[in-house]
Motif scaffolding. Sequence first.
Motif, mmCIF file in Angstrom:
data_model
loop_
_atom_site.group_PDB
_atom_site.id
_atom_site.type_symbol
_atom_site.label_atom_id
_atom_site.label_comp_id
_atom_site.label_asym_id
_atom_site.label_seq_id
_atom_site.Cartn_x
_atom_site.Cartn_y
_atom_site.Cartn_z
ATOM 1 N N TRP A 296 0.794 -1.140 0.142
ATOM 2 C CA TRP A 296 -0.222 0.009 -0.095
ATOM 3 C C TRP A 296 0.849 1.338 0.040
ATOM 4 O O TRP A 296 0.602 2.290 -0.623
ATOM 5 N N ALA B 196 -3.506 -2.246 -6.480
ATOM 6 C CA ALA B 196 -2.671 -2.700 -4.962
ATOM 7 C C ALA B 196 -3.605 -3.650 -4.438
ATOM 8 O O ALA B 196 -2.583 -4.488 -3.995
ATOM 9 N N SER C 148 2.346 1.595 -3.197
ATOM 10 C CA SER C 148 1.232 2.086 -4.316
ATOM 11 C C SER C 148 1.014 3.471 -4.190
ATOM 12 O O SER C 148 0.717 4.462 -5.205
#
Length: 359
Positions: free
Chosen positions: A42, A63, A45
């Motif tokens: 995360w 993601a 991303s």
Amino acid sequence: MMWLWAVPGGALIAVVVVDVWLTILHPDAEGPLAGAVRRSVWRLSSFAANRRRRPERTLLVWAGPVLVTGTFLAWIVPLVVGVALVVWPHLDGYHRVAGYGPTGFDDALYFSAGTLTVLGYGDLTPDTSAQKLLAVCVAALGFALFAALATYLIELITGLTVRNRFALAVHDQVRGSDGVGLIVRSLTAEGVDAARQRCADWAADLRAIDDTVRRYPLVALTYRPRRPDYDLEPALEHIVEATVAALLTARCATWRGLGPRAEELAYALLRAQDTIARRYLDDTVLDVDDDADQMLRRLQSRLAAELGDRYDQKTSRDGLVGVVLARSVPFLAGLRGWSAPLVTLRDVDRSSAGTGQCD
């Protein structure tokens, strides 16, 4: 001394089994491997999306799938290597078909992967009772792992469907306004009974969201849809506004019957915020915020303007209203910071709607 390789192999197997058990089978925990993959994917991303001149939602959309794939690989690869390390020291004693040749660690990996996936080609098979028992245990472990992964995916899709339906329903109900406008419309156009039912439905939806985030922290909020109207963040913001508005209007004699359902909604909201914060955000976002008065004044002025003389309450943060505001303001700020690319995209969408173009 080859048998010493079995020690790190057994440790790898134990780490994977515990991590899978915590993440998939335990309703209130997340394994360290799964948590590390979730945070890494995360953050990478979000960083990549923020680095672009224009916000790139596609990166966040991917993601979720990357996160699930990465987590499954983080379980499967160490498990295959761990079993291979356990088998490797004893591989020379395994039965081999004619012409197989000397065995090495690559053969141990081959046997490990074939046994875990319950394939087993028969060209390299155990001979002793202990080796056969180990092969059976490894095959059972592999079967259990892949069955758990399949079940987890099915349950995950169901949970994400609940989350997406909630976000889309709130988006459709708000219709370009906000939570205050929605409560005002319910009270003035539909009546207090309809507003009570709406609060009860929202409370039930928030309990389902809370359960999804608690059971599937791996992807509950990091699995992003392509369409912004499915995002959970703006839906939660509207629900906060609606909850405070419902609590405030329930103090008026005209709508006092709304009180019990408004309180039920408030407690469901606070519980969901607590679960999301503990899974995804720093716990400090749950600290009391003394700057919530600005939000209260804004909501009070909206209610007074749209309800007129029927709304006769003074600005006050006492009781449950104060608790919801004090917890929600820092929570929403933390959630926006956590999903910064999505907030930027919503700002772009609003700018486009207001000017007819986007810079």
